[in-house]
Design an enzyme around this catalytic site. Structure first.
Site, PDB file in Angstrom:
ATOM      1  N   GLU A 276      10.651 -79.336  64.426  1.00  0.00           N
ATOM      2  CA  GLU A 276      11.261 -79.102  63.461  1.00  0.00           C
ATOM      3  C   GLU A 276      10.796 -80.439  62.429  1.00  0.00           C
ATOM      4  OE1 GLU A 276      15.333 -80.378  65.618  1.00  0.00           O
ATOM      5  OE2 GLU A 276      14.896 -78.716  66.765  1.00  0.00           O
ATOM      6  N   ASN A 318       6.902 -76.981  66.842  1.00  0.00           N
ATOM      7  CA  ASN A 318       8.172 -76.021  67.607  1.00  0.00           C
ATOM      8  C   ASN A 318       8.766 -76.081  66.576  1.00  0.00           C
ATOM      9  OD1 ASN A 318       8.991 -74.722  69.399  1.00  0.00           O
ATOM     10  ND2 ASN A 318       9.954 -76.894  70.201  1.00  0.00           N
ATOM     11  N   HIS A 354      16.655 -69.932  70.034  1.00  0.00           N
ATOM     12  CA  HIS A 354      18.306 -70.181  70.222  1.00  0.00           C
ATOM     13  C   HIS A 354      18.835 -69.089  69.162  1.00  0.00           C
ATOM     14  CE1 HIS A 354      17.535 -74.122  71.805  1.00  0.00           C
ATOM     15  NE2 HIS A 354      17.105 -74.454  71.450  1.00  0.00           N
ATOM     16  N   GLU A 384      12.280 -72.527  73.429  1.00  0.00           N
ATOM     17  CA  GLU A 384      13.832 -72.593  73.717  1.00  0.00           C
ATOM     18  C   GLU A 384      14.689 -72.311  74.105  1.00  0.00           C
ATOM     19  OE1 GLU A 384      14.590 -76.314  71.353  1.00  0.00           O
ATOM     20  OE2 GLU A 384      12.883 -76.868  71.603  1.00  0.00           O
ATOM     21  N   ASP A 386      17.472 -69.185  74.730  1.00  0.00           N
ATOM     22  CA  ASP A 386      18.966 -69.064  75.040  1.00  0.00           C
ATOM     23  C   ASP A 386      19.822 -68.528  73.874  1.00  0.00           C
ATOM     24  OD1 ASP A 386      20.316 -70.886  72.964  1.00  0.00           O
ATOM     25  OD2 ASP A 386      20.421 -72.197  74.167  1.00  0.00           O
TER      26      ASP A 386
HETATM   27  O1  G3I Z   1      21.394 -90.643  77.528  1.00  0.00           O
HETATM   28  C1  G3I Z   1      22.442 -89.560  77.575  1.00  0.00           C
HETATM   29  C2  G3I Z   1      23.682 -90.466  78.526  1.00  0.00           C
HETATM   30  O2  G3I Z   1      23.438 -91.773  78.363  1.00  0.00           O
HETATM   31  C3  G3I Z   1      24.932 -90.306  79.283  1.00  0.00           C
HETATM   32  O3  G3I Z   1      25.121 -90.477  79.837  1.00  0.00           O
HETATM   33  C4  G3I Z   1      25.457 -89.319  78.013  1.00  0.00           C
HETATM   34  C5  G3I Z   1      26.141 -88.469  78.656  1.00  0.00           C
HETATM   35  O4  G3I Z   1      27.268 -87.290  77.674  1.00  0.00           O
HETATM   36  O5  G3I Z   1      24.910 -88.434  77.258  1.00  0.00           O
HETATM   37  C6  G3I Z   1      23.448 -88.719  77.205  1.00  0.00           C
HETATM   38  O6  G3I Z   1      22.859 -87.880  75.990  1.00  0.00           O
HETATM   39  C7  G3I Z   1      22.606 -86.743  75.907  1.00  0.00           C
HETATM   40  C8  G3I Z   1      21.816 -86.328  75.917  1.00  0.00           C
HETATM   41  O7  G3I Z   1      21.242 -84.772  75.415  1.00  0.00           O
HETATM   42  C9  G3I Z   1      20.690 -86.183  77.618  1.00  0.00           C
HETATM   43  O8  G3I Z   1      21.800 -85.848  77.998  1.00  0.00           O
HETATM   44  C10 G3I Z   1      23.640 -86.676  74.889  1.00  0.00           C
HETATM   45  O9  G3I Z   1      24.440 -87.255  74.582  1.00  0.00           O
HETATM   46  C11 G3I Z   1      23.439 -84.763  73.635  1.00  0.00           C
HETATM   47  O10 G3I Z   1      23.509 -84.867  72.687  1.00  0.00           O
HETATM   48  C12 G3I Z   1      21.657 -84.382  74.156  1.00  0.00           C
HETATM   49  O11 G3I Z   1      21.711 -83.818  74.289  1.00  0.00           O
HETATM   50  C13 G3I Z   1      20.361 -82.879  74.161  1.00  0.00           C
HETATM   51  C14 G3I Z   1      19.395 -82.606  72.416  1.00  0.00           C
HETATM   52  O12 G3I Z   1      18.354 -81.687  73.150  1.00  0.00           O
HETATM   53  C15 G3I Z   1      18.926 -83.576  71.479  1.00  0.00           C
HETATM   54  O13 G3I Z   1      19.462 -83.238  69.967  1.00  0.00           O
HETATM   55  C16 G3I Z   1      20.738 -81.806  74.108  1.00  0.00           C
HETATM   56  O14 G3I Z   1      20.471 -81.726  75.959  1.00  0.00           O
HETATM   57  C17 G3I Z   1      19.063 -80.602  74.367  1.00  0.00           C
HETATM   58  O15 G3I Z   1      18.861 -79.663  75.149  1.00  0.00           O
HETATM   59  C18 G3I Z   1      18.264 -80.566  72.659  1.00  0.00           C
HETATM   60  O16 G3I Z   1      17.801 -80.413  73.115  1.00  0.00           O
HETATM   61  C19 G3I Z   1      17.053 -79.587  71.274  1.00  0.00           C
HETATM   62  C20 G3I Z   1      15.641 -80.171  71.751  1.00  0.00           C
HETATM   63  O17 G3I Z   1      14.642 -81.291  71.429  1.00  0.00           O
HETATM   64  C21 G3I Z   1      14.728 -79.409  70.222  1.00  0.00           C
HETATM   65  N1  G3I Z   1      15.161 -77.788  70.370  1.00  0.00           N
HETATM   66  C22 G3I Z   1      16.893 -78.269  69.704  1.00  0.00           C
HETATM   67  C23 G3I Z   1      17.618 -77.958  70.911  1.00  0.00           C
HETATM   68  C24 G3I Z   1      18.865 -78.072  71.045  1.00  0.00           C
HETATM   69  O18 G3I Z   1      19.434 -78.651  70.205  1.00  0.00           O
END
Ligand code: G3I
Length: 460
Positions: A276, A318, A354, A384, A386
């Site tokens: 990105e 990506n 997405h 990715e 979905d």
């Molecule tokens: O690490 C904390 C954890 O300590 C806590 O217990 C938990 C409670 O909600 O949150 C955890 O962090 C979360 C993390 O995912 C791990 O699960 C964050 O709040 C959450 O914002 C984060 O979201 C991820 C997101 O990237 C971050 O920007 C999504 O799961 C993940 O699917 C998403 O993936 C991205 C790709 O890397 C890049 N392309 C876009 C895609 C979708 O946004």
């Protein structure tokens, strides 16, 4: 340098042209699979284990594996394995120890009946079968992507990967594990390999989630897409909370990439190196400490470092919202063209994909986009995928049609050799379960989208 390409093993799979896709197409749904294929099953002379298998495209060498044992203190039990009433193995089990049975087979396209039985004294001729698999040693894909316009034969094999968000050391949901092993050949850590988790303090790496995940993938003969090296999100505080000089940031980047790509060298087939980089206008994102210190040179530096650390890994740019023509797609294309022209190592473009009903690219547009990137001599993957649904009655069918479209386009672009979906079950999607964006529902039942995608990939 040739990379090892694993022998795939899933509970059942059908071969779709370099890779196997787990499915039993002659069974309509995952729920119809015999429990025996998932769990320990006792087989006796009067109760053999029977299953219907399907291979989709052409013949392929496959391996049948059954782990079995006789009941204690009995005379040897003979395990008999047949396909289509043709005996392919006869294995004497002399002890109660588990043993693996591996039988190379050639199966033509079509449905096949597998029978696992035992022969021996009726009173105590019981074998216990577990982890029944129809696997195979897929041909390694060519290192270079096929040139654009390469005619596609009917035997293209396109693996499907899934992003997973497991902390395997503390949680491995059995249903999720089964869905993953049953249907996916590749694994992308959805979050575990991001810098905030792996390098929480400078030069101090935490492998507690990533090591078990990679070990799991290797044990299960799955490929791993590394995600992601350079991104402006999910960065540790020590990196974002101050400014860095060019020299300092160069060192930080080298430490980070050498640390993680070095640790998994040879075990990660592909890295999302640059994630990105551009905004919707095609301008470099400036809200990134990498960009702040290094400017556009960050692309060269990251790719060259990753290539030095793990020369065998394929390196990707990506991004999302690059399916449609426009400034963002142009920015990615121009950067990739420039990098290639200057000999900077770059192997592919990941289109994140997405999508929703509204943002779904028209099929000819997606095809043109993938061919545009492929024309640079690059691989093109959906990394990715979905697709969210709405609440209208035909939503799941329209979603299935959209997944099928993605599969068809990938099949018709020679350099598209994998599709990765961003999660397994709707309940675990970052887009929210209510949007039902994935291939499996919240109980891990296959949705119409799964069959549609598999069907489209198989149709090639
Ligand atoms: O690490 C904390 C954890 O300590 C806590 O217990 C938990 C409670 O909600 O949150 C955890 O962090 C979360 C993390 O995912 C791990 O699960 C964050 O709040 C959450 O914002 C984060 O979201 C991820 C997101 O990237 C971050 O920007 C999504 O799961 C993940 O699917 C998403 O993936 C991205 C790709 O890397 C890049 N392309 C876009 C895609 C979708 O946004």
């Amino acid at each position: 340098m040739p990379r090892p390409y694993p022998c795939f093993g899933t509970r059942l799979w059908a071969v779709v042209g370099a890779v196997a896709v787990a499915t039993v197409w002659s069974s309509p749904a995952q729920a119809d699979l015999p429990r025996a294929l998932h769990d320990l099953t006792h087989v006796t002379p009067s109760a053999p284990l029977r299953a219907t298998l399907g291979t989709v495209a052409g013949s392929s060498t496959v391996e049948l594996r059954a782990r079995s044992r006789r009941c204690a203190k009995a005379t040897p039990v003979t395990l008999l394995i047949s396909v289509d009433a043709r005996r392919i193995a006869r294995v004497k089990l002399h002890s109660a120890n588990w043993r693996n049975v591996s039988v190379p087979q050639k199966l033509a396209a079509g449905g096949h009946t597998l029978l696992v039985g035992v022969a021996g004294r009726p009173a105590c001729s019981r074998a216990t079968v577990d982890e029944l698999r129809l696997g195979g040693r897929a041909d390694r894909p060519a290192d270079a992507p096929a040139p654009p316009g390469t005619p596609l034969g009917p035997k293209r094999r396109i693996p499907i990967g899934a992003a997973v968000n497991w902390d395997i050391s503390t949680r491995l949901d059995r249903a999720e594990d089964q869905a993953f092993l049953g249907h996916f050949q590749g694994l992308t850590p959805e979050n575990a390999m991001k810098m905030t988790y792996v390098e929480p303090r400078r030069n101090e790496f935490d492998w507690s989630e990533t090591d078990p995940l990679v070990t799991y993938a290797m044990d299960q003969h799955r490929t791993v897409r590394g995600h992601t090296l350079i991104w402006h999100k999910q960065l540790p505080g020590w990196l974002t909370q101050r400014r860095w000089t060019r020299e300092e940031m160069t060192a930080v980047m080298k430490e980070w990439i050498s640390g993680i790509a070095g640790r998994y060298k040879g075990r990660i087939t592909d890295w999302d190196v640059l994630n990105e980089l551009f905004d919707e206008h095609g301008a470099w994102r400036t809200n990134s400490p990498w960009y702040d210190a290094l400017g556009p040179d960050l692309a060269d530096m990251a790719l060259r470092t990753a290539s030095e650390v793990d020369p065998g890994a394929r390196l990707f740019i990506n991004d999302f919202d690059i399916e449609l023509p426009g400034p963002k797609q142009d920015a990615v294309y121009n950067l990739a063209r420039d990098l290639k022209a200057r000999g900077v190592p770059l192997d592919g473009i990941g289109i994140q994909a997405h999508w929703s009903g509204e943002s779904l690219p028209p099929e000819p547009t997606l095809l043109a986009t993938m061919n545009r990137f492929a024309s640079l001599g690059l691989r093109v993957e959906l990394t990715e995928l979905d697709i969210t649904t709405d609440r209208f009655a035909d939503a799941l069918q329209r979603q299935a049609d959209a997944y099928a479209m993605a599969g068809r386009v990938c099949q018709s672009v020679a350099s598209c050799d994998r599709i990765t979906v961003w999660g397994i079950s709707d309940k675990d999607s970052w887009r929210g379960g209510v949007n039902r964006p994935l291939l499996f529902d919240d109980k891990f039942n296959a949705k119409p989208a799964y069959g549609a995608l598999i069907g489209a990939l198989a149709a090639g």
